[in-house]
Design a protein around this motif. Sequence first.
Motif, PDB file in Angstrom:
ATOM      1  N   LEU A 116       0.918  -0.975  -0.054  1.00 23.19           N
ATOM      2  CA  LEU A 116       0.010   0.341   0.032  1.00 23.19           C
ATOM      3  C   LEU A 116       0.554   1.557   0.068  1.00 23.19           C
ATOM      4  O   LEU A 116       0.207   2.115  -1.180  1.00 23.19           O
ATOM      5  CB  LEU A 116      -0.876   0.576   1.637  1.00 23.19           C
ATOM      6  CG  LEU A 116      -1.984  -1.304   1.250  1.00 23.19           C
ATOM      7  CD1 LEU A 116      -3.122  -1.215   2.260  1.00 23.19           C
ATOM      8  CD2 LEU A 116      -2.702  -1.023  -0.055  1.00 23.19           C
ATOM      9  N   TYR A 117       1.937   1.290   0.737  1.00 28.02           N
ATOM     10  CA  TYR A 117       2.899   1.924   0.838  1.00 28.02           C
ATOM     11  C   TYR A 117       3.719   2.643  -0.411  1.00 28.02           C
ATOM     12  O   TYR A 117       4.276   3.492  -1.179  1.00 28.02           O
ATOM     13  CB  TYR A 117       4.424   2.457   2.056  1.00 28.02           C
ATOM     14  CG  TYR A 117       4.286   3.764   2.389  1.00 28.02           C
ATOM     15  CD1 TYR A 117       3.365   3.729   3.182  1.00 28.02           C
ATOM     16  CD2 TYR A 117       5.272   4.403   2.672  1.00 28.02           C
ATOM     17  CE1 TYR A 117       3.654   5.010   4.539  1.00 28.02           C
ATOM     18  CE2 TYR A 117       5.679   6.010   2.434  1.00 28.02           C
ATOM     19  CZ  TYR A 117       4.862   6.241   4.116  1.00 28.02           C
ATOM     20  OH  TYR A 117       4.987   7.199   4.066  1.00 28.02           O
ATOM     21  N   ALA A 141       2.805   2.051  -3.644  1.00 30.82           N
ATOM     22  CA  ALA A 141       1.631   2.287  -3.924  1.00 30.82           C
ATOM     23  C   ALA A 141       1.521   3.708  -3.880  1.00 30.82           C
ATOM     24  O   ALA A 141       1.561   4.319  -4.647  1.00 30.82           O
ATOM     25  CB  ALA A 141       0.641   1.878  -4.867  1.00 30.82           C
ATOM     26  N   THR A 142       1.263   4.174  -3.523  1.00 27.23           N
ATOM     27  CA  THR A 142       0.920   5.412  -2.691  1.00 27.23           C
ATOM     28  C   THR A 142       2.614   6.357  -2.618  1.00 27.23           C
ATOM     29  O   THR A 142       2.631   6.693  -3.363  1.00 27.23           O
ATOM     30  CB  THR A 142       0.912   6.158  -0.782  1.00 27.23           C
ATOM     31  OG1 THR A 142       0.130   5.454  -0.586  1.00 27.23           O
ATOM     32  CG2 THR A 142       0.761   7.288  -0.584  1.00 27.23           C
ATOM     33  N   MET A 143       3.232   5.896  -2.785  1.00 25.46           N
ATOM     34  CA  MET A 143       4.470   6.026  -3.465  1.00 25.46           C
ATOM     35  C   MET A 143       4.953   6.332  -4.606  1.00 25.46           C
ATOM     36  O   MET A 143       5.848   7.668  -5.584  1.00 25.46           O
ATOM     37  CB  MET A 143       5.990   5.554  -2.839  1.00 25.46           C
ATOM     38  CG  MET A 143       6.471   5.523  -1.449  1.00 25.46           C
ATOM     39  SD  MET A 143       7.338   7.363  -0.730  1.00 25.46           S
ATOM     40  CE  MET A 143       8.601   6.657  -1.374  1.00 25.46           C
ATOM     41  N   GLU A 144       4.422   6.025  -5.672  1.00 26.89           N
ATOM     42  CA  GLU A 144       4.430   5.810  -6.817  1.00 26.89           C
ATOM     43  C   GLU A 144       3.947   6.830  -7.315  1.00 26.89           C
ATOM     44  O   GLU A 144       4.174   7.199  -8.562  1.00 26.89           O
ATOM     45  CB  GLU A 144       4.267   4.457  -7.663  1.00 26.89           C
ATOM     46  CG  GLU A 144       4.274   4.383  -8.747  1.00 26.89           C
ATOM     47  CD  GLU A 144       3.240   2.713  -9.256  1.00 26.89           C
ATOM     48  OE1 GLU A 144       4.102   2.827 -10.596  1.00 26.89           O
ATOM     49  OE2 GLU A 144       3.289   1.751  -8.156  1.00 26.89           O
ATOM     50  N   ARG A 145       2.560   6.981  -7.320  1.00 30.44           N
ATOM     51  CA  ARG A 145       1.532   7.735  -7.150  1.00 30.44           C
ATOM     52  C   ARG A 145       2.272   9.015  -7.485  1.00 30.44           C
ATOM     53  O   ARG A 145       1.943  10.402  -7.990  1.00 30.44           O
ATOM     54  CB  ARG A 145       0.256   7.800  -6.084  1.00 30.44           C
ATOM     55  CG  ARG A 145      -1.252   8.664  -6.572  1.00 30.44           C
ATOM     56  CD  ARG A 145      -2.153   8.321  -6.276  1.00 30.44           C
ATOM     57  NE  ARG A 145      -1.969   8.155  -4.717  1.00 30.44           N
ATOM     58  CZ  ARG A 145      -2.351   9.382  -4.055  1.00 30.44           C
ATOM     59  NH1 ARG A 145      -2.066  10.747  -4.273  1.00 30.44           N
ATOM     60  NH2 ARG A 145      -1.864   9.442  -2.264  1.00 30.44           N
ATOM     61  N   LEU A 146       2.957   9.660  -5.860  1.00 28.05           N
ATOM     62  CA  LEU A 146       3.648  10.841  -5.559  1.00 28.05           C
ATOM     63  C   LEU A 146       4.090  10.888  -6.418  1.00 28.05           C
ATOM     64  O   LEU A 146       4.774  12.209  -6.389  1.00 28.05           O
ATOM     65  CB  LEU A 146       3.713  10.509  -4.321  1.00 28.05           C
ATOM     66  CG  LEU A 146       2.536  10.234  -3.117  1.00 28.05           C
ATOM     67  CD1 LEU A 146       2.793  10.629  -1.472  1.00 28.05           C
ATOM     68  CD2 LEU A 146       1.135  11.550  -2.995  1.00 28.05           C
ATOM     69  N   ILE A 178      10.481  -0.466  -9.170  1.00 26.54           N
ATOM     70  CA  ILE A 178      10.122  -0.785  -7.707  1.00 26.54           C
ATOM     71  C   ILE A 178       9.976  -1.487  -7.153  1.00 26.54           C
ATOM     72  O   ILE A 178       9.698  -2.726  -8.444  1.00 26.54           O
ATOM     73  CB  ILE A 178       8.679   0.071  -8.245  1.00 26.54           C
ATOM     74  CG1 ILE A 178       7.828   0.392  -6.226  1.00 26.54           C
ATOM     75  CG2 ILE A 178       7.729  -0.729  -9.065  1.00 26.54           C
ATOM     76  CD1 ILE A 178       7.154   1.526  -5.764  1.00 26.54           C
ATOM     77  N   THR A 179      10.159  -2.235  -6.392  1.00 21.78           N
ATOM     78  CA  THR A 179      10.312  -3.975  -5.471  1.00 21.78           C
ATOM     79  C   THR A 179       9.968  -3.605  -4.511  1.00 21.78           C
ATOM     80  O   THR A 179      10.811  -2.550  -3.166  1.00 21.78           O
ATOM     81  CB  THR A 179      11.592  -4.377  -6.473  1.00 21.78           C
ATOM     82  OG1 THR A 179      11.442  -5.930  -5.616  1.00 21.78           O
ATOM     83  CG2 THR A 179      12.827  -4.053  -5.393  1.00 21.78           C
ATOM     84  N   ASP A 180      10.376  -5.017  -3.390  1.00 24.07           N
ATOM     85  CA  ASP A 180      10.043  -4.533  -1.716  1.00 24.07           C
ATOM     86  C   ASP A 180      11.405  -5.629  -1.387  1.00 24.07           C
ATOM     87  O   ASP A 180      11.146  -5.529  -0.648  1.00 24.07           O
ATOM     88  CB  ASP A 180       8.613  -5.591  -1.636  1.00 24.07           C
ATOM     89  CG  ASP A 180       8.247  -7.603  -2.189  1.00 24.07           C
ATOM     90  OD1 ASP A 180       9.629  -6.997  -2.747  1.00 24.07           O
ATOM     91  OD2 ASP A 180       7.853  -7.967  -1.903  1.00 24.07           O
ATOM     92  N   ASN A 181      12.224  -5.917  -2.549  1.00 23.07           N
ATOM     93  CA  ASN A 181      13.421  -6.806  -2.236  1.00 23.07           C
ATOM     94  C   ASN A 181      15.123  -6.289  -2.717  1.00 23.07           C
ATOM     95  O   ASN A 181      14.789  -5.346  -3.699  1.00 23.07           O
ATOM     96  CB  ASN A 181      12.946  -8.137  -3.005  1.00 23.07           C
ATOM     97  CG  ASN A 181      14.704  -9.465  -3.082  1.00 23.07           C
ATOM     98  OD1 ASN A 181      15.051  -8.922  -3.112  1.00 23.07           O
ATOM     99  ND2 ASN A 181      13.838 -10.149  -2.065  1.00 23.07           N
ATOM    100  N   ALA A 182      15.419  -6.995  -1.383  1.00 26.84           N
ATOM    101  CA  ALA A 182      17.230  -5.637  -2.089  1.00 26.84           C
ATOM    102  C   ALA A 182      17.554  -6.214  -2.409  1.00 26.84           C
ATOM    103  O   ALA A 182      18.153  -5.809  -3.592  1.00 26.84           O
ATOM    104  CB  ALA A 182      17.716  -6.320  -0.587  1.00 26.84           C
TER     105      ALA A 182
END
Length: 248
Positions: free
Chosen positions: A11-12, A14-19, A30-34
């Motif tokens: 969710l965060y 997606a918010t970051m991407e929108r901003l 964009i990813t959640d993995n280092a």
Amino acid sequence: MRIIIVEDDPLYAATMERLIVKMGYQIVGITDNADTMLQFFQTLEPDLALLDIHVKGSMNGIELAKKVQKLGSDVPIIFVTSFADGDTFEQAKKTLPYAYIIKPINVANLQRTIELALMRQNFKEKNNKDLQAKNWEEDILIKDSIFVKYNSRIIKVPLRELSVLEAKDKYVKINTTQENYLVRMSLREILEKLPPTEFVQIHRSVVINASRIENIELRDNTVQVGGEIFDIGRNYKDAFLKRLNMLL
């Protein structure tokens, strides 16, 4: 400007991407993995990275930043995290990030932080802070690309995309293959910072990218660039033709 993001909260993220998109910047990864983010640094040629500290993969955001630096990357890193404790901050500080932002994000603060990070990076690369500060105030930074401050956005334009620079009163109109921009600098100031092997002045108010010349009409003393016709000034003709022998 090309931005990559690592954020483990969908969710965060997606918010970051929108901003970021709303600010006018381009998200190229964009990813959640280092581990995936490390590949982004190596393949996507980002201008800036926004890193969460708590992420998936074999390392956290701080360890990722250290790894990136060991690989020789100098991409500006901004930590965006919910960790507000002193210990985490001290660990993050060792990586010399451009900023450390605590969630939730303030949109205006994020945009200013991104602008400052880009400005600092270019000051660092050009290694002349006084000159850089002056150029930034006048809405442009020049290296192998120009960074044009346009309304609330910073636009990165590779020099190869520049076609024509035209003096317009106190401004210069920068014509590119994509868009046109107005900057608050004199034509002379910009010309002094452009590669002399590529750009040449043909009129007191016009500078062209020699590689963008389509044709030259010597009888009318005109040159066509980007589909437009420009006059060749009488006082510039001989020097222009002499330069063409070296440039083309």
